[in-house]
Design a protein around this motif. Structure first.
Motif, PDB file in Angstrom:
ATOM      1  N   GLY A   1       0.826  -1.202   0.000  1.00  0.00           N
ATOM      2  CA  GLY A   1       0.000   0.000   0.000  1.00  0.00           C
ATOM      3  C   GLY A   1       0.856   1.246   0.000  1.00  0.00           C
ATOM      4  O   GLY A   1       2.088   1.183   0.011  1.00  0.00           O
ATOM      5  N   PHE A   2       0.179   2.382  -0.011  1.00  0.00           N
ATOM      6  CA  PHE A   2       0.840   3.677  -0.084  1.00  0.00           C
ATOM      7  C   PHE A   2       0.414   4.572   1.066  1.00  0.00           C
ATOM      8  O   PHE A   2      -0.666   4.393   1.634  1.00  0.00           O
ATOM      9  N   CYS A   3       1.241   5.554   1.361  1.00  0.00           N
ATOM     10  CA  CYS A   3       0.938   6.552   2.375  1.00  0.00           C
ATOM     11  C   CYS A   3       1.496   7.893   1.903  1.00  0.00           C
ATOM     12  O   CYS A   3       2.588   7.948   1.336  1.00  0.00           O
ATOM     13  N   ARG A   4       0.756   8.959   2.113  1.00  0.00           N
ATOM     14  CA  ARG A   4       1.234  10.302   1.742  1.00  0.00           C
ATOM     15  C   ARG A   4       2.267  10.786   2.750  1.00  0.00           C
ATOM     16  O   ARG A   4       2.205  10.454   3.929  1.00  0.00           O
ATOM     17  N   THR A   5       3.209  11.584   2.269  1.00  0.00           N
ATOM     18  CA  THR A   5       4.212  12.199   3.136  1.00  0.00           C
ATOM     19  C   THR A   5       4.091  13.712   3.035  1.00  0.00           C
ATOM     20  O   THR A   5       3.446  14.232   2.127  1.00  0.00           O
ATOM     21  N   ASP A   6       4.737  14.402   3.958  1.00  0.00           N
ATOM     22  CA  ASP A   6       4.681  15.860   3.937  1.00  0.00           C
ATOM     23  C   ASP A   6       5.832  16.479   3.152  1.00  0.00           C
ATOM     24  O   ASP A   6       5.975  17.684   3.095  1.00  0.00           O
ATOM     25  N   ARG A   7       6.655  15.648   2.531  1.00  0.00           N
ATOM     26  CA  ARG A   7       7.759  16.179   1.726  1.00  0.00           C
ATOM     27  C   ARG A   7       7.863  15.413   0.415  1.00  0.00           C
ATOM     28  O   ARG A   7       7.369  14.297   0.279  1.00  0.00           O
ATOM     29  N   SER A   8       8.534  16.024  -0.536  1.00  0.00           N
ATOM     30  CA  SER A   8       8.713  15.427  -1.849  1.00  0.00           C
ATOM     31  C   SER A   8      10.024  14.643  -1.887  1.00  0.00           C
ATOM     32  O   SER A   8      11.072  15.151  -1.480  1.00  0.00           O
ATOM     33  N   LEU A   9       9.934  13.401  -2.361  1.00  0.00           N
ATOM     34  CA  LEU A   9      11.101  12.523  -2.462  1.00  0.00           C
ATOM     35  C   LEU A   9      11.156  11.943  -3.868  1.00  0.00           C
ATOM     36  O   LEU A   9      10.132  11.803  -4.522  1.00  0.00           O
ATOM     37  N   PRO A  10      12.345  11.565  -4.349  1.00  0.00           N
ATOM     38  CA  PRO A  10      12.417  10.966  -5.683  1.00  0.00           C
ATOM     39  C   PRO A  10      11.908   9.521  -5.684  1.00  0.00           C
ATOM     40  O   PRO A  10      12.286   8.722  -4.831  1.00  0.00           O
ATOM     41  N   CYS A  11      11.048   9.210  -6.626  1.00  0.00           N
ATOM     42  CA  CYS A  11      10.524   7.851  -6.782  1.00  0.00           C
ATOM     43  C   CYS A  11      11.694   6.917  -7.091  1.00  0.00           C
ATOM     44  O   CYS A  11      12.559   7.248  -7.915  1.00  0.00           O
ATOM     45  N   VAL A  12      11.724   5.739  -6.464  1.00  0.00           N
ATOM     46  CA  VAL A  12      12.823   4.800  -6.690  1.00  0.00           C
ATOM     47  C   VAL A  12      12.783   4.184  -8.085  1.00  0.00           C
ATOM     48  O   VAL A  12      13.786   3.660  -8.556  1.00  0.00           O
ATOM     49  N   VAL A  13      11.652   4.265  -8.754  1.00  0.00           N
ATOM     50  CA  VAL A  13      11.533   3.703 -10.103  1.00  0.00           C
ATOM     51  C   VAL A  13      11.792   4.770 -11.162  1.00  0.00           C
ATOM     52  O   VAL A  13      12.614   4.595 -12.049  1.00  0.00           O
ATOM     53  N   THR A  14      11.105   5.902 -11.053  1.00  0.00           N
ATOM     54  CA  THR A  14      11.173   6.925 -12.101  1.00  0.00           C
ATOM     55  C   THR A  14      12.165   8.047 -11.798  1.00  0.00           C
ATOM     56  O   THR A  14      12.602   8.736 -12.707  1.00  0.00           O
ATOM     57  N   GLY A  15      12.456   8.267 -10.529  1.00  0.00           N
ATOM     58  CA  GLY A  15      13.321   9.383 -10.147  1.00  0.00           C
ATOM     59  C   GLY A  15      12.581  10.707 -10.043  1.00  0.00           C
ATOM     60  O   GLY A  15      13.138  11.710  -9.603  1.00  0.00           O
ATOM     61  N   LYS A  16      11.322  10.725 -10.439  1.00  0.00           N
ATOM     62  CA  LYS A  16      10.522  11.954 -10.370  1.00  0.00           C
ATOM     63  C   LYS A  16      10.064  12.194  -8.940  1.00  0.00           C
ATOM     64  O   LYS A  16       9.826  11.247  -8.189  1.00  0.00           O
ATOM     65  N   PRO A  17       9.896  13.469  -8.544  1.00  0.00           N
ATOM     66  CA  PRO A  17       9.445  13.771  -7.186  1.00  0.00           C
ATOM     67  C   PRO A  17       8.026  13.248  -6.931  1.00  0.00           C
ATOM     68  O   PRO A  17       7.148  13.399  -7.770  1.00  0.00           O
ATOM     69  N   VAL A  18       7.844  12.600  -5.782  1.00  0.00           N
ATOM     70  CA  VAL A  18       6.531  12.109  -5.366  1.00  0.00           C
ATOM     71  C   VAL A  18       6.318  12.449  -3.893  1.00  0.00           C
ATOM     72  O   VAL A  18       7.275  12.686  -3.158  1.00  0.00           O
TER      73      VAL A  18
END
Length: 83
Positions: A56-73
């Motif tokens: 599953g997923f959970c929202r965070t309060d900061r932007s981090l790079p996706c481990v697959v795409t490298g785009k901020p999530v």
């Protein structure tokens, strides 16, 4: 080597180097917490390792790079080893 923060109490660990850490974490039977895009492609990429699955997923309060795409999530995924 990837180790949980407190090996006596936790089976959770965060990935330090992205997807390259994931097979090792899953081989140690740990649950990985990692920045991951909420998309079918990202989940399939994790499943393609044939060692783990996204719980599953959970929202965070900061932007981090996706481990697959490298785009901020702004979401993290919980990835468990397959039984």
């Amino acid at each position: 080597m990837v180790t949980p923060r407190n090996p006596r109490r936790s089976r959770l660990t965060s990935l330090r180097h992205g997807m390259s850490d994931l097979p090792e974490v899953l081989a140690q039977r740990l649950v990985a917490v990692s920045a991951l895009s909420v998309s079918e492609d990202a989940v399939r990429n994790v499943a393609a390792l044939r060692r783990g699955e996204v719980l599953g997923f959970c929202r965070t309060d900061r932007s981090l790079p996706c481990v697959v795409t490298g785009k901020p999530v702004t979401t993290v995924a919980f990835v468990s080893p397959r039984m």
